[in-house]
Write a protein that holds these residues in place. Structure first.
Motif, PDB file in Angstrom:
ATOM      1  N   ASP A   5       0.823  -1.209   0.000  1.00  0.00           N
ATOM      2  CA  ASP A   5       0.000   0.000   0.000  1.00  0.00           C
ATOM      3  C   ASP A   5       0.857   1.259   0.000  1.00  0.00           C
ATOM      4  O   ASP A   5       0.445   2.297  -0.521  1.00  0.00           O
ATOM      5  CB  ASP A   5      -0.948   0.007   1.202  1.00  0.00           C
ATOM      6  CG  ASP A   5      -2.024  -1.061   1.101  1.00  0.00           C
ATOM      7  OD1 ASP A   5      -2.234  -1.594  -0.017  1.00  0.00           O
ATOM      8  OD2 ASP A   5      -2.647  -1.371   2.130  1.00  0.00           O
ATOM      9  N   LEU A  60       3.751   1.498  -1.537  1.00  0.00           N
ATOM     10  CA  LEU A  60       4.359   1.639  -2.860  1.00  0.00           C
ATOM     11  C   LEU A  60       3.468   2.407  -3.825  1.00  0.00           C
ATOM     12  O   LEU A  60       3.944   3.251  -4.569  1.00  0.00           O
ATOM     13  CB  LEU A  60       4.686   0.265  -3.449  1.00  0.00           C
ATOM     14  CG  LEU A  60       5.841  -0.486  -2.796  1.00  0.00           C
ATOM     15  CD1 LEU A  60       5.948  -1.881  -3.379  1.00  0.00           C
ATOM     16  CD2 LEU A  60       7.141   0.274  -2.973  1.00  0.00           C
ATOM     17  N   THR A  61       2.174   2.077  -3.816  1.00  0.00           N
ATOM     18  CA  THR A  61       1.253   2.768  -4.723  1.00  0.00           C
ATOM     19  C   THR A  61      -0.168   2.641  -4.205  1.00  0.00           C
ATOM     20  O   THR A  61      -0.528   1.623  -3.610  1.00  0.00           O
ATOM     21  CB  THR A  61       1.338   2.200  -6.159  1.00  0.00           C
ATOM     22  OG1 THR A  61       0.446   2.952  -6.987  1.00  0.00           O
ATOM     23  CG2 THR A  61       0.986   0.743  -6.236  1.00  0.00           C
ATOM     24  N   THR A  62      -0.950   3.684  -4.451  1.00  0.00           N
ATOM     25  CA  THR A  62      -2.370   3.626  -4.094  1.00  0.00           C
ATOM     26  C   THR A  62      -3.207   3.206  -5.300  1.00  0.00           C
ATOM     27  O   THR A  62      -4.384   2.940  -5.163  1.00  0.00           O
ATOM     28  CB  THR A  62      -2.851   4.991  -3.580  1.00  0.00           C
ATOM     29  OG1 THR A  62      -2.579   5.985  -4.569  1.00  0.00           O
ATOM     30  CG2 THR A  62      -2.153   5.353  -2.276  1.00  0.00           C
ATOM     31  N   GLU A  63      -2.568   3.173  -6.471  1.00  0.00           N
ATOM     32  CA  GLU A  63      -3.269   2.764  -7.684  1.00  0.00           C
ATOM     33  C   GLU A  63      -3.383   1.239  -7.720  1.00  0.00           C
ATOM     34  O   GLU A  63      -2.576   0.525  -7.121  1.00  0.00           O
ATOM     35  CB  GLU A  63      -2.512   3.249  -8.911  1.00  0.00           C
ATOM     36  CG  GLU A  63      -2.443   4.766  -9.018  1.00  0.00           C
ATOM     37  CD  GLU A  63      -1.581   5.226 -10.188  1.00  0.00           C
ATOM     38  OE1 GLU A  63      -1.329   4.415 -11.097  1.00  0.00           O
ATOM     39  OE2 GLU A  63      -1.163   6.391 -10.153  1.00  0.00           O
ATOM     40  N   ASP A  95      -2.706  -2.204  -8.973  1.00  0.00           N
ATOM     41  CA  ASP A  95      -1.622  -2.851  -9.705  1.00  0.00           C
ATOM     42  C   ASP A  95      -1.866  -4.357  -9.633  1.00  0.00           C
ATOM     43  O   ASP A  95      -1.865  -4.925  -8.539  1.00  0.00           O
ATOM     44  CB  ASP A  95      -0.276  -2.486  -9.075  1.00  0.00           C
ATOM     45  CG  ASP A  95       0.910  -3.082  -9.821  1.00  0.00           C
ATOM     46  OD1 ASP A  95       0.832  -4.250 -10.238  1.00  0.00           O
ATOM     47  OD2 ASP A  95       1.918  -2.371  -9.965  1.00  0.00           O
TER      48      ASP A  95
END
Length: 117
Positions: free
Chosen positions: A74, A76-79, A81
């Protein structure tokens, strides 16, 4: 000796954070508290009692690792993946397998206690 002390402090901080942030960790800790007296009643031998408590502790260990994976993912990215989603699914699967192992051992011990085995 200082290294051991720092490691202990880090452990305590990690447990506190996991307990505050994860319902599953709280539930599994409650299961551990219940497992100690239940293991005394169900376990036919001292070794079986230790195994019953240890397998519940193993579930907590796997849950803590899964939580760490999820928190890192979480971060690393909120998008969305797909690869991170698969990694999270594998962590969840590890918890599921640990729970299945624990459940089977508890069922076996119960069967052993009532004379099925």
């Amino acid at each position: 000796m200082m290294r051991v002390w720092r490691a202990t402090i880090n452990t305590w901080h990690g447990l506190k954070f996991a307990i505050r942030s994860e319902q599953a960790v709280r539930e599994e800790l409650a299961a551990l508290v219940l497992a100690v007296p239940a293991a005394w009643l169900i376990g036919a031998t001292p070794a079986r009692r230790v195994e019953l408590v240890a397998v519940v502790a193993l579930v907590i260990v796997v849950e803590l690792l899964n939580t760490a994976i999820e928190k890192l993912a979480d971060r690393l990215t909120t998008e969305h993946d797909p690869q991170i989603g698969r990694v999270k699914d594998m962590g969840s699967a590890a918890v599921g397998v640990a729970l299945a192992i624990a459940g089977l051992l508890w069922l076996f011990a119960l069967g052993e206690r009532v004379g099925l085995f």
